[in-house]
Write an enzyme that holds these catalytic residues in place. Structure first.
Site, PDB file in Angstrom:
ATOM      1  N   SER A  95       0.833  -1.194   0.000  1.00  0.00           N
ATOM      2  CA  SER A  95       0.000   0.000   0.000  1.00  0.00           C
ATOM      3  C   SER A  95       0.874   1.253   0.000  1.00  0.00           C
ATOM      4  O   SER A  95       1.759   1.382  -0.836  1.00  0.00           O
ATOM      5  CB  SER A  95      -0.936  -0.053   1.217  1.00  0.00           C
ATOM      6  OG  SER A  95      -1.948   0.907   1.105  1.00  0.00           O
ATOM      7  N   ASP A 217      -9.753  -4.256  -6.047  1.00  0.00           N
ATOM      8  CA  ASP A 217      -9.196  -3.526  -4.901  1.00  0.00           C
ATOM      9  C   ASP A 217      -9.817  -2.132  -4.859  1.00  0.00           C
ATOM     10  O   ASP A 217      -9.610  -1.320  -5.748  1.00  0.00           O
ATOM     11  CB  ASP A 217      -7.664  -3.435  -5.040  1.00  0.00           C
ATOM     12  CG  ASP A 217      -7.009  -2.776  -3.829  1.00  0.00           C
ATOM     13  OD1 ASP A 217      -7.730  -2.231  -2.961  1.00  0.00           O
ATOM     14  OD2 ASP A 217      -5.769  -2.808  -3.742  1.00  0.00           O
ATOM     15  N   HIS A 245      -7.599  -5.277  -0.439  1.00  0.00           N
ATOM     16  CA  HIS A 245      -6.376  -4.484  -0.521  1.00  0.00           C
ATOM     17  C   HIS A 245      -5.187  -5.213   0.095  1.00  0.00           C
ATOM     18  O   HIS A 245      -4.084  -4.704   0.078  1.00  0.00           O
ATOM     19  CB  HIS A 245      -6.627  -3.154   0.206  1.00  0.00           C
ATOM     20  CG  HIS A 245      -5.536  -2.152   0.026  1.00  0.00           C
ATOM     21  ND1 HIS A 245      -5.106  -1.733  -1.223  1.00  0.00           N
ATOM     22  CD2 HIS A 245      -4.787  -1.470   0.920  1.00  0.00           C
ATOM     23  CE1 HIS A 245      -4.135  -0.845  -1.064  1.00  0.00           C
ATOM     24  NE2 HIS A 245      -3.933  -0.670   0.220  1.00  0.00           N
TER      25      HIS A 245
END
Lengths: 267, 431
Positions: A95, A217, A245
């Site tokens: 991320s 996602d 995610h």
């Protein structure tokens, strides 16, 4: 300052192997990688850490001005690499950490020799032709969400119920603080994560790079994955058949296979 | 539960047959009925979030048909955007790692753009080989609770803001007090040729505005004036009096350095200023140092207005109070009498001025005895021959030892003649 202690650094795996640094994103901590470590440990020296303000890091080292920009988090990464004297390490960032890795690799090119970007997004907020997936109001709402779960933090930290009998390695003591941290620090991290614009930084990437995206996602949609892939010449894009995610948790086998495959090829 | 008027109370013992009927009616409330109409929302999702099953209560909250949800929407589709982000960054990893979540605050989207605060708990169901099969979620109406929490958060923010404001105000006040305090005491003592000087001030008040004062300043090419005293009271009003006293004595001394004259002028000013409903006064010793550069000896003339006598500590160990009997408080009477005294300090001699905070410090186990004049004299006699700064340093240590027994301001001012005369006028300034 003891960086290992400050960032709760854990080193495991094969001491002779190439170093792989696994960096968590906004929300949780190094326990995000519990299912990834076993796949890497045999051939690699695996380094885990928590950013200051997350997990079991030294919260007293938190400085709002430092961590109000991704550069502050990148300094954590560089300082961890220096403390362990890593050379040519592979940085795996989940991320927002994918972008932190880009900054760290530019700051310390001798220490970071390859990047794996798991569900990256250089900018979450839409901007003219660019589609990040969110509006500024959406991000304000997330900050409100954090705020309204202020009272929930203690619940999340509370002894984590039976845990997971099928996966005894996820011991209570290891994951007690998982996803729970000081709300004020979480707020700073959230703002930094979701308000940053790192699109221009992608051009600085000069090392072999794997972009790992999920088929579904909400946070980093496929358009964004394609943008990152295009912006980094020579990068490899792998789309995992995964929802959400956090593919390292929802599709650990496929994620591990993609990472180990990339590691074998980037030698 | 709804009971109509003619139904019997099921707890009534005489009517056993009809209470059985009532329970039977409850038992007909099937598991399915309980699921659909429960006072909370139920939801089961596949591991990718797709809704597999949902109850009527939740559908009603969402304002959606079952066919539009089951198999068509994910759990995150039912949430506001902020909730989705929170789900992806916190809730989903927690569920994966722990198989359970508890009481997470989220908002679901309602028809027409509205939203409804809910608390979500969930548990993952695993298959026989340990693989996760689906997630079961319960959704509780949290509108009341959220309103209360928001009220708490608002109060917390308001409290934090007031605390921040209070800290800023306090810092500003302390800055102002520090400036005022500096106007009451000299930052450093001026160098007096041929004389060692030293001073110490201990304040008992937390805002550091004391009621004791001292000063040393040049009168002309050779002579220096000094004073030390104690105004009645503490805090800002005492500080105002101290300020008036200090500047009056300084001006008076330049006009007429005779010690009795200076105290008389001060008396006139204080008496005039504080006549009426607010009588205020002070005690003080005012004096003049007149060093003789040829002999190295220093002539001292002083006068006292109701102040504890100065202590002369000779180099040979003799220590005596310089008696000034009968001097009246300054500022009480229109035409008081002040007592003068004089002495000469030779090499190794010290003159100590102090306020009664020291001699009236409480000592002993139960803090009922006073430190006293005798103890002070013995303490200083024991340190005869030491330079004035060393004497003041020793007395500072004594003040520390007295600890909580020392509950008043205390000022110390000492002059000493060095045993070896300093070379030239650049005498060291000990403070």
């Amino acid at each position: 300052m003891d960086i290992r202690r400050r960032n709760n650094v854990t080193v495991t795996g094969n001491p002779q192997g190439r170093a792989v640094v696994l960096a968590h994103g906004f929300g949780c901590d190094q326990n995000m990688w519990r299912l990834t470590v076993p796949a890497l440990a045999e051939d690699h020296r695996v380094v885990l850490f928590d950013y200051v303000g997350s997990g079991a890091s030294d919260l007293s080292a938190f400085r709002e001005d430092r961590y109000a920009s991704l550069e502050g988090y990148a300094r954590d990464v560089v300082e961890v690499c220096e403390a362990l004297d890593l050379r040519d390490a592979v940085f795996v960032g989940h991320s927002v950490s994918a972008m932190v890795g880009v900054l760290a690799a530019a700051a310390a090119p001798e220490r970071i020799g390859a990047l794996v970007m798991v569900a990256p997004s250089p900018r979450y907020i839409d901007d003219e032709d660019y589609r990040g997936g969110f509006s500024a109001e959406d991000i304000d709402e997330l900050l409100d969400s954090l705020e309204s779960n202020y009272l929930g933090w203690s619940a999340a930290m509370a002894p984590m119920i039976m845990g997971n009998p099928e996966r005894p390695e996820l011991g209570d003591e290891l994951t007690r603080s998982f996803c729970a941290t000081d709300p004020d620090m979480a707020r700073v991290f959230a703002r930094t994560t979701f308000l940053s614009d790192s699109r221009d930084d992608l051009r600085t990437v000069a090392v072999p790079t794997l972009v790992l995206e999920c088929a579904q996602d909400l946070i980093a949609p496929r358009e964004v994955g394609a943008f990152v892939h295009r912006a980094i010449p020579g990068s490899e894009l792998v789309t995992l058949d995964a929802t959400g995610h956090c593919p390292q948790l929802s599709a650990p086998e496929a994620t591990n296979a993609a990472i180990t495959g990339f590691l074998a090829g980037s030698r | 539960m709804c009971r109509t008027g003619h139904r019997p109370d099921p707890h009534e013992p005489e009517r056993g047959d009809t209470s059985d009927t009532a329970f039977a009616a409850l038992l007909e409330d099937s598991a399915e009925e309980l699921y659909e109409s429960a006072p909370c929302g139920y939801l089961s999702t596949l591991m990718d979030g797709t809704v597999a099953k949902v109850n009527t209560t939740l559908l009603n909250w969402l304002g959606l048909e079952r066919t539009a949800v089951v198999g068509r929407k994910r759990f995150t589709d039912l949430l506001t955007v902020g909730g989705r982000l929170y789900h992806e960054t916190h809730l989903s990893p927690l569920l994966r790692m722990h198989g359970e979540i508890n009481g997470i605050a989220l908002e679901i989207r309602r028809p027409g753009g509205g939203r409804m605060p809910v608390l979500v708990s969930g548990a993952v169901k695993y298959g026989s080989t340990g693989e996760p099969l689906l997630t079961r979620l319960t959704v509780f109406d949290a509108r009341e609770r959220r309103a209360y929490e928001e009220e708490l958060l608002r109060s917390r923010k308001a409290a934090e803001e007031s605390a921040r404001q209070a800290r800023a105000d306090r810092a500003r006040l302390q800055d102002a007090l520090a400036v005022l305090q500096q106007s009451l005491l000299p930052a450093t003592l001026p160098p007096v040729p041929g004389v060692d000087t030293a001073a110490h001030y201990h304040t008992a008040s937390p805002d550091r505005l004391g009621g004791d004062f001292y000063d040393v300043f040049p009168l002309d090419g050779t002579r220096f004036a000094f004073f030390l005293g104690d105004v009645c009271g503490k805090g800002p009003q005492a500080a105002a009096l101290t300020s008036l006293t200090r500047y009056t004595l300084r001006a008076a001394a330049l006009h007429d350095p005779d010690p009795v004259s200076a105290l008389s002028t001060l008396n006139t000013v204080l008496h005039e200023r504080y006549t009426g409903g607010d009588p205020r006064y002070c005690t003080a010793i005012f004096g003049v140092l007149d060093p003789d550069p040829v002999t190295g000896r220093v002539a001292v003339r002083l006068a006292s207005g109701g102040h504890p006598p100065a202590l002369v500590v000779r180099a040979d160990g003799q220590a005596d109070f310089l008696a000034t009997p009968g001097g009246l408080l300054v500022g009480v009477l229109p035409d008081p009498h002040f007592t003068a005294a004089a002495t000469t300090l030779g090499p190794g001699d010290n003159l100590l001025l102090y306020t009664d905070g020291l001699t009236e410090a409480r000592t002993g186990e139960d803090r009922t005895a006073l430190y006293g004049d005798q103890a002070l004299r013995d303490f200083c006699a024991h340190r005869a021959g030491e330079p004035a700064p060393a004497l003041v340093l020793a007395l500072t240590g004594l003040l520390d030892e007295l600890g909580e027994g020392l509950d008043d301001d205390t000022a110390l001012l000492a002059f000493g003649v060095p045993t070896r005369p300093a070379p030239g006028p650049a005498t060291k300034n000990p403070s």
